[in-house]
Design a protein around this motif. Structure first.
Motif, mmCIF file in Angstrom:
data_model
loop_
_atom_site.group_PDB
_atom_site.id
_atom_site.type_symbol
_atom_site.label_atom_id
_atom_site.label_comp_id
_atom_site.label_asym_id
_atom_site.label_seq_id
_atom_site.Cartn_x
_atom_site.Cartn_y
_atom_site.Cartn_z
ATOM 1 N N TYR A 1 0.836 -1.197 0.000
ATOM 2 C CA TYR A 1 0.000 0.000 0.000
ATOM 3 C C TYR A 1 0.873 1.250 0.000
ATOM 4 O O TYR A 1 0.635 2.203 -0.747
ATOM 5 C CB TYR A 1 -0.918 -0.018 1.222
ATOM 6 N N MET A 2 1.916 1.233 0.850
ATOM 7 C CA MET A 2 2.833 2.377 0.938
ATOM 8 C C MET A 2 3.595 2.570 -0.370
ATOM 9 O O MET A 2 3.731 3.691 -0.864
ATOM 10 C CB MET A 2 3.815 2.157 2.086
ATOM 11 N N ALA B 1 5.079 5.341 -5.272
ATOM 12 C CA ALA B 1 5.330 5.308 -6.716
ATOM 13 C C ALA B 1 4.491 6.356 -7.437
ATOM 14 O O ALA B 1 4.956 7.004 -8.377
ATOM 15 C CB ALA B 1 5.032 3.913 -7.266
ATOM 16 N N MET B 2 3.269 6.547 -6.988
ATOM 17 C CA MET B 2 2.397 7.566 -7.580
ATOM 18 C C MET B 2 3.007 8.954 -7.406
ATOM 19 O O MET B 2 3.054 9.760 -8.339
ATOM 20 C CB MET B 2 1.019 7.509 -6.924
ATOM 21 N N LYS B 3 3.512 9.248 -6.201
ATOM 22 C CA LYS B 3 4.136 10.545 -5.941
ATOM 23 C C LYS B 3 5.398 10.723 -6.774
ATOM 24 O O LYS B 3 5.745 11.837 -7.167
ATOM 25 C CB LYS B 3 4.480 10.667 -4.461
ATOM 26 N N ALA C 1 3.141 3.021 -13.540
ATOM 27 C CA ALA C 1 3.116 1.576 -13.766
ATOM 28 C C ALA C 1 3.430 0.833 -12.462
ATOM 29 O O ALA C 1 2.771 -0.153 -12.123
ATOM 30 C CB ALA C 1 4.132 1.196 -14.843
ATOM 31 N N ALA C 2 4.439 1.339 -11.725
ATOM 32 C CA ALA C 2 4.791 0.716 -10.446
ATOM 33 C C ALA C 2 3.664 0.896 -9.442
ATOM 34 O O ALA C 2 3.373 0.001 -8.637
ATOM 35 C CB ALA C 2 6.084 1.317 -9.903
ATOM 36 N N SER C 3 3.003 2.062 -9.482
ATOM 37 C CA SER C 3 1.890 2.312 -8.570
ATOM 38 C C SER C 3 0.770 1.304 -8.791
ATOM 39 O O SER C 3 0.216 0.748 -7.832
ATOM 40 C CB SER C 3 1.358 3.734 -8.759
ATOM 41 N N ILE C 4 0.442 1.042 -10.034
ATOM 42 C CA ILE C 4 -0.600 0.066 -10.358
ATOM 43 C C ILE C 4 -0.155 -1.343 -9.954
ATOM 44 O O ILE C 4 -0.936 -2.128 -9.415
ATOM 45 C CB ILE C 4 -0.935 0.119 -11.858
#
Length: 227
Positions: free
Chosen positions: A195-196, A201-203, A208-211
């Protein structure tokens, strides 16, 4: 005796110092640290009383660039009896600054515990996790170390968000690959950290990593739902 080492990073310098050390106990000090008068005495005495402990730290104070105390809303301390759990789950109020601690050199040497040069800010936490697998840490109620916080310190600015994400990602990968996380903690560990990592990754702009980590989080939640 004073030794000089070419600049190869903080972890490499600490490992070199550990290799050269000949005493019963070792301390890793940084330029931002200010030690109280009884820093060494309090820790060495505690370690000599409890031979099962491999490290000893205390409460941590913070000072600014001018040496003035900084009030903290949370009292920070060294890890205690549940050292591994406190580090893995980022227990509130637990600091993993290695300069807070005096280590028993035999514990580090016998278990080949070093700072991992692949990591940056997470290297401190990984070393303490490795110590926690073979020993324990004493957390003293006194405050006799002060860490200086300024714009160039690792505590204040550990780098850009992308570098921090990659460092945390590798740290978690190592914890899993080296079987440092106990099986009974694995479900909660994976859910929290996936989750973290998805948010980090989004920030960092790595969508792609966030997904990917959002999917891993969902998979871990389902897998450990009934455990």
């Amino acid at each position: 005796e004073l030794f000089w080492e070419k600049n190869s990073g903080v972890s490499a310098a600490r490992n070199f110092g550990l290799e050269m050390a000949r005493g019963e106990f070792v301390v890793f000090l940084d330029a931002d640290d200010v030690l109280g008068a009884d820093f060494l005495r309090s820790r060495v005495e505690a370690l000599r009383v409890d031979s099962s402990a491999g490290a000893c730290g205390s409460l941590i104070g913070f000072i600014d660039e001018n040496g003035e105390r900084i009030d903290q809303s949370i009292t920070l301390r060294a890890p205690a009896d549940k050292m591994l759990e406190e580090i893995l789950f980022y227990k509130n109020g637990v600091a993993t600054i290695p300069s807070n601690m005096v280590f028993r050199k035999q514990v580090l040497a016998a278990n080949n515990i070093l700072f991992d040069t692949r990591l940056h800010s997470s290297a401190d936490r990984l070393l303490l996790c490795r110590v926690a697998l073979v020993s324990k840490c004493i957390s003293l109620p006194c405050q006799n170390i002060f860490y200086r916080v300024h714009g160039g310190s690792m505590y204040h600015g550990a780098g850009n968000v992308s570098k921090i994400f990659k460092d945390n990602e590798l740290f978690i990968t190592i914890l899993i690959s080296e079987h440092i996380v106990p099986e009974k903690m694995m479900g909660e560990f994976l859910k929290r950290n996936y989750y973290m990592l998805s948010g980090a990754a989004m920030k960092a702009g790595d969508y792609a990593a966030s997904i990917r980590y959002a999917f891993k989080y969902g998979s871990a939640t389902i897998k450990y739902l009934t455990k």
